[in-house]
Design a protein around this motif. Structure first.
Motif, short mmCIF file in Angstrom:
data_model
loop_
_atom_site.label_atom_id
_atom_site.label_comp_id
_atom_site.label_asym_id
_atom_site.label_seq_id
_atom_site.Cartn_x
_atom_site.Cartn_y
_atom_site.Cartn_z
N VAL A 92 -7.60 3.66 -5.43
CA VAL A 92 -8.33 2.48 -5.88
C VAL A 92 -8.29 1.48 -4.74
CG1 VAL A 92 -8.41 0.60 -7.56
CG2 VAL A 92 -7.70 2.88 -8.28
N VAL A 93 -9.42 0.87 -4.41
CA VAL A 93 -9.46 -0.14 -3.36
C VAL A 93 -10.07 -1.42 -3.93
CG1 VAL A 93 -9.58 1.52 -1.48
CG2 VAL A 93 -11.70 0.72 -2.50
N ALA A 94 -9.54 -2.56 -3.52
CA ALA A 94 -9.98 -3.83 -4.09
C ALA A 94 -9.93 -4.94 -3.05
CB ALA A 94 -9.09 -4.21 -5.28
N ASN A 95 -10.65 -6.02 -3.34
CA ASN A 95 -10.53 -7.23 -2.52
C ASN A 95 -9.20 -7.90 -2.84
OD1 ASN A 95 -11.94 -7.70 -5.15
ND2 ASN A 95 -11.77 -9.85 -4.56
N HIS A 96 -8.73 -8.73 -1.92
CA HIS A 96 -7.39 -9.31 -2.06
C HIS A 96 -7.47 -10.83 -1.89
CE1 HIS A 96 -3.18 -9.66 -2.20
NE2 HIS A 96 -2.85 -9.35 -0.96
N VAL A 114 -0.03 0.38 -2.16
CA VAL A 114 0.31 0.70 -0.78
C VAL A 114 0.47 -0.64 -0.07
CG1 VAL A 114 -0.45 1.77 1.37
CG2 VAL A 114 -1.00 2.85 -0.83
N ALA A 115 1.66 -0.90 0.49
CA ALA A 115 1.94 -2.20 1.10
C ALA A 115 2.54 -2.02 2.48
CB ALA A 115 2.91 -2.99 0.22
N LYS A 116 2.40 -3.06 3.28
CA LYS A 116 2.99 -3.02 4.62
C LYS A 116 4.51 -2.98 4.50
CE LYS A 116 2.58 -8.07 5.00
NZ LYS A 116 1.98 -9.17 5.75
N ALA A 117 5.14 -2.37 5.47
CA ALA A 117 6.58 -2.11 5.42
C ALA A 117 7.40 -3.38 5.25
CB ALA A 117 7.02 -1.36 6.68
N LEU A 162 -3.26 2.36 -4.72
CA LEU A 162 -4.14 1.21 -4.52
C LEU A 162 -3.80 0.50 -3.22
CD1 LEU A 162 -5.59 -1.33 -6.92
CD2 LEU A 162 -4.41 -2.19 -4.89
N PHE A 163 -4.82 0.23 -2.42
CA PHE A 163 -4.60 -0.56 -1.22
C PHE A 163 -5.74 -1.55 -1.02
CE2 PHE A 163 -6.80 3.26 0.13
CZ PHE A 163 -7.70 2.86 1.10
N PHE A 164 -5.46 -2.58 -0.24
CA PHE A 164 -6.43 -3.64 0.05
C PHE A 164 -6.98 -3.42 1.46
CE2 PHE A 164 -3.29 -5.76 -2.84
CZ PHE A 164 -4.13 -5.96 -3.92
N PRO A 165 -8.18 -2.86 1.58
CA PRO A 165 -8.72 -2.53 2.91
C PRO A 165 -9.03 -3.74 3.78
CG PRO A 165 -9.85 -1.30 1.18
CD PRO A 165 -9.05 -2.38 0.51
N GLU A 166 -9.07 -4.95 3.20
CA GLU A 166 -9.29 -6.14 4.03
C GLU A 166 -8.08 -6.37 4.94
OE1 GLU A 166 -11.71 -9.28 1.36
OE2 GLU A 166 -9.98 -8.36 0.37
N GLY A 167 -6.92 -5.90 4.50
CA GLY A 167 -5.71 -6.04 5.32
C GLY A 167 -5.06 -7.41 5.24
N THR A 168 -5.59 -8.30 4.43
CA THR A 168 -5.05 -9.65 4.28
C THR A 168 -5.62 -10.27 3.01
OG1 THR A 168 -4.88 -11.84 5.34
CG2 THR A 168 -6.94 -10.66 5.65
N ALA A 195 -9.80 14.39 -4.20
CA ALA A 195 -9.68 12.93 -4.18
C ALA A 195 -11.00 12.21 -4.45
CB ALA A 195 -9.12 12.48 -2.84
N TRP A 196 -10.88 11.13 -5.20
CA TRP A 196 -11.97 10.19 -5.42
C TRP A 196 -11.45 8.80 -5.04
CZ3 TRP A 196 -16.69 11.25 -8.41
CH2 TRP A 196 -16.83 12.61 -8.76
N VAL A 197 -12.35 7.90 -4.71
CA VAL A 197 -11.96 6.52 -4.38
C VAL A 197 -12.80 5.58 -5.23
CG1 VAL A 197 -11.74 4.78 -2.57
CG2 VAL A 197 -11.41 7.20 -2.00
N GLN A 198 -12.12 4.73 -6.01
CA GLN A 198 -12.82 3.79 -6.89
C GLN A 198 -12.74 2.37 -6.36
OE1 GLN A 198 -11.54 3.38 -11.06
NE2 GLN A 198 -13.69 2.98 -11.58
N PRO A 199 -13.87 1.74 -6.08
CA PRO A 199 -13.87 0.32 -5.68
C PRO A 199 -13.69 -0.57 -6.90
CG PRO A 199 -15.92 1.47 -5.06
CD PRO A 199 -15.22 2.32 -6.05
N VAL A 200 -12.93 -1.64 -6.73
CA VAL A 200 -12.68 -2.59 -7.82
C VAL A 200 -12.81 -4.01 -7.30
CG1 VAL A 200 -10.99 -3.41 -9.51
CG2 VAL A 200 -11.11 -0.97 -8.98
#
Length: 280
Positions: A92-96, A114-117, A162-168, A195-200
């Protein structure tokens, strides 16, 4: 390390009077108790769950859903969801736009962030993230193979990552360009067929009379003061989560194209809901 997004316009200051402090206590104490009690229950349940099921978590995610749904009730915020939650394996990918995204996205769907270390070492938040099965990644090219192996293990176990592709995070009034790096993990030979990817889209409406960026959390804004502002609000706003149709990884040969299609879907939901308040 990914640069933090900053705005040309400083966030509008919000004054918190005596009444605001009282509201913050009346909301903050129940929220803390809810989170703490359920976290303890989750850790105890994992003592049974982990030896039997390993990386799979058939029971503990329901505690996360319970906490997140009730968090909005405690905050007095309206919560609504639109669209169908995908049943496929994948991501799942979303805006942040805010730390509240964690509650909004977990309130309906059993997902694993999924988060940065660095998040793993954050006081309180890091502990909570580890307990809920967050995948921590170091944003280094040399770790790319390790990330793919981790994603493969978790996805084949039935987890939705789930991860935020904007990166911030941003002011919650815009959608930044999606970075395509992590999308590559879902186009590997082992994962791609399943695999499937759902935008949210996650869209906030500010409390009546408050600045439109009230819930946005960005730049060098500290977590504590921002949380206090949210807890102290005289009138709460709302959040809407929009689930768009998922994309099948097998239909893509290019991670950049997959990232661009997801970005377009997320942007359309945010722009349509915010209307004139959308900042681009």
């Amino acid at each position: 390390m990914t640069p933090t997004w900053t705005s040309d316009k400083a966030p509008t200051p919000v004054k918190i009077g005596v009444g605001g402090v009282v509201r913050a206590v009346l909301r903050g104490v129940p929220l803390l108790l809810l989170t703490s009690i359920c976290l303890i229950l989750m850790l105890l349940l994992r003592l049974i769950e982990q030896p039997i099921y390993g990386v799979r978590r058939p029971f503990t995610p329901y505690l996360t859903l319970f906490v997140c749904r009730n968090a909005f009730r405690i905050l007095g915020m309206g919560y609504s969801a639109e669209g169908e939650i995908m049943r496929h394996k994948g991501a799942v990918v979303a805006n942040h736009g805010s730390w509240l995204d964690i509650f909004a996205l977990n309130a309906q769907n059993r997902i694993y962030f999924v988060a940065k270390a660095e998040v793993a070492s954050w006081p309180g938040i890091g502990w909570l993230a580890r307990a809920t099965g967050t995948v921590f990644i170091a944003r280094k090219v040399t770790d790319a193979h390790k990330h793919r192996d981790t994603f493969t293990e978790r996805l084949l176990a039935g987890h939705k990552l789930l991860f935020f592709p904007e990166g911030t995070s941003t002011d919650a009034l815009r959608v930044l360009r999606f970075k395509s790096t992590l999308f590559a993990a879902f186009l590997t030979d082992k994962i791609k067929p399943e695999a499937w990817v759902q935008p949210v889209s996650v869209v906030y409406t500010a409390p009546e009379g408050a600045p439109v960026d009230f819930y946005g959390w960005w730049g060098d804004m500290s977590f504590g003061p921002h949380m206090l502002k949210v807890l102290a609000a005289r009138k709460a706003g709302s959040v809407k989560v929009i689930y768009h149709p998922p994309y099948r990884a097998a239909d893509y040969d290019c991670r950049k194209k997959l990232a661009a299609d997801c970005e377009a879907a997320v942007r359309s939901g945010v722009e349509k809901t915010l209307g004139d308040a959308y900042a681009g």
